[in-house]
Write an enzyme that holds these catalytic residues in place. Structure first.
Site, PDB file in Angstrom:
ATOM      1  CG  ASN A 297     -11.078  -1.218  -0.809  1.00 14.85           C
ATOM      2  OD1 ASN A 297     -12.246  -1.209  -1.397  1.00 14.85           O
ATOM      3  ND2 ASN A 297     -10.803  -0.573   0.317  1.00 14.85           N
TER       4      ASN A 297
ATOM      5  CB  CYS B 118     -18.022   0.429   0.260  1.00 14.97           C
ATOM      6  SG  CYS B 118     -17.053   1.814   0.615  1.00 14.97           S
TER       7      CYS B 118
ATOM      8  CE1 TYR C 147     -11.129   6.095  -0.812  1.00 13.05           C
ATOM      9  CE2 TYR C 147     -13.550   5.884   0.181  1.00 13.05           C
ATOM     10  CZ  TYR C 147     -12.253   5.702  -0.074  1.00 13.05           C
ATOM     11  OH  TYR C 147     -11.833   4.722   1.057  1.00 13.05           O
TER      12      TYR C 147
ATOM     13  CG  HIS D   3     -13.943   3.666  -2.697  1.00 13.77           C
ATOM     14  ND1 HIS D   3     -12.502   3.240  -2.332  1.00 13.77           N
ATOM     15  CD2 HIS D   3     -14.588   3.641  -1.816  1.00 13.77           C
ATOM     16  CE1 HIS D   3     -12.650   2.748  -1.309  1.00 13.77           C
ATOM     17  NE2 HIS D   3     -13.742   2.635  -0.713  1.00 13.77           N
TER      18      HIS D   3
ATOM     19  NE  ARG E 224      -3.390   2.581   2.626  1.00 12.54           N
ATOM     20  CZ  ARG E 224      -4.239   2.896   3.309  1.00 12.54           C
ATOM     21  NH1 ARG E 224      -4.805   1.884   4.327  1.00 12.54           N
ATOM     22  NH2 ARG E 224      -4.790   3.896   3.571  1.00 12.54           N
TER      23      ARG E 224
END
Length: 418
Positions: free
Chosen positions: A144, A164, A241, A194, A90
């Site tokens: 995700n 989500c 987002y 998102h 990440r």
């Protein structure tokens, strides 16, 4: 009832366990299996989970397993919350795109594509094993990028629904601001995972969103990182987002001058695991709120209860096949909207047409997600390049070319074809 959590060693898991304990009447789980290859971490998380259940008076049995196949025997639902490559991957997703002047984020843009490429093959392998061991089990995907991963699962015919926590977060926040119970508030939540907007917040059939924007506009806008005049002008509440799209260059400047979110989360996780090791801890610590995933447990329990129970249909925001809901998208696109949830499955509720301002971006990102899934399934530099070229946060050939090289260089250990 038996529920398995793949990625059960996540520091998120006590949030889920707490919800299962509190909401036992909604979802009467007899056995919860936490599955994770990291045995030491798994036992720390399981320990605090057992203490939470005991404090709440739950009779649910919490067990652990490092073997997925052993955990799937007799399972009714499998919740996916895994992270291929961990926080280290990440951190890379959030940093190398900045070298090209593009936003670094783990679910959208170039970093989101890298995560999809790593994740889709692993999830499909897990799903195949679920189908072999427990063909009637539901797969609830919280991994995700949820939209792409759920599309991969549905494309292969799995019994899957994407989940989500953005919608339930807005529901809880708006209900508190209006002084009504959360279950009394219904969102007109539309878009893709998102990439969503709240077009209405109805209480007893009356849209209270204009009132919310009038009385709490500054507070809402600040939480989104967007100017209040913009939010009021739109007349809707975008997901946070959307800031990556509406304020891309500002976000890039901020990211270049601050530690990555992955680095922050890694430190939070380190401290959480220290807390979980305390044999006296029998509730989720306040620090867990900084980890993200607010109301994740409530959303997961409600969805599982709807899919596994015999009660009437409930309306919940999920990720599911488009199937004509948005006529401008292909049927196999995965959208995030309110849906009727029953034991037989999920189906989108009737929605007003999506306005051009939002439909254009939704169509653009859907095209990218189609190409991203193709790249995840079949590999190849050309497919990665085309997916990046199609993404609205990239969209230029030289940027897509440079990002492709960086993506492949940082993910060779996870992509056999790279």
């Amino acid at each position: 009832m038996k529920l398995a959590v793949v990625g059960g060693g996540s520091t998120y898991t006590p949030e889920l366990v707490d919800g299962l304990g509190r909401l036992h009447d909604v979802l009467p789980v007899d056995e919860l299996v936490l599955v994770d290859p990291a045995a030491e971490r798994l036992e720390l998380v399981a320990g605090v989970g057992r203490r939470i259940l005991a404090r709440l008076g739950s009779s649910a049995r919490l067990v652990t397993s490092t073997s997925l196949d052993a955990a799937l025997d007799g399972v009714d639902a499998v919740l996916l919350q895994l992270r291929v490559g961990g926080q280290a991957a990440r951190d890379q997703d959030e940093t190398w795109p900045l070298e090209c002047g593009c936003v670094g984020q783990e679910t959208t843009g170039a970093g989101g594509l890298a995560k999809a490429l790593r994740t889709v093959p692993v999830v499909l392998d897990i799903a195949d094993r679920v189908r072999t061991s427990a063909p009637d089990a539901w797969i609830i995907d919280f991994t995700n990028p949820v939209g792409i991963v759920t599309r991969a699962l549905l494309q292969e015919g799995h019994r899957a629904v994407g989940l989500c926590n953005v919608a339930i977060g807005f529901q809880r926040r708006f209900a508190a601001q209006l002084g009504v119970p959360p279950e009394a508030l219904e969102l007109d939540h539309v878009g893709l995972n998102h990439l969503t907007w709240e077009r209405a917040a109805r209480v007893a059939g009356i849209d209270r969103l204009p009132e919310l924007l009038e009385t709490h506009g500054e507070e809402i806008s600040e939480s989104l990182g967007l100017p209040a005049p913009l939010v009021r002008s739109l007349g809707v509440v975008p997901s946070y987002y959307l800031r990556y799209f509406y304020a891309h260059d500002e976000v890039v400047r901020e990211q270049r001058s601050a530690p990555s979110r992955a680095a922050e989360v890694a430190e939070i996780e380190r401290r959480l695991l220290e807390l979980y090791a305390d044999p006296a801890l029998d509730e989720k610590p306040e620090l867990l709120g900084q980890r993200g995933g607010a109301f994740y447990s409530e959303a997961a329990v409600q969805l599982a209860a709807g899919l596994l129970g015999d009660g009437p249909a409930s309306t919940q925001v999920v990720n599911l096949r488009n199937d004509g809901t948005f006529p401008f998208l292909p049927d196999d696109a995965v959208i995030e909207v309110p849906a009727s949830v029953t034991r037989s499955g999920v189906s989108a509720v009737a929605l007003d047409p999506l306005e051009p301002l939002y439909a254009g971006l939704v169509a653009h990102v859907t095209a990218y997600e189609h190409l991203a899934l193709d790249a995840a399934l079949r590999g190849g530099r050309k497919r990665v390049f085309e997916a990046l070229l199609a993404h609205p946060l990239v969209g230029q050939a030289d940027l897509a070319d440079g990002l492709t090289d960086r993506l492949l260089a940082h993910n060779r250990e996870h992509l056999p074809w790279a």
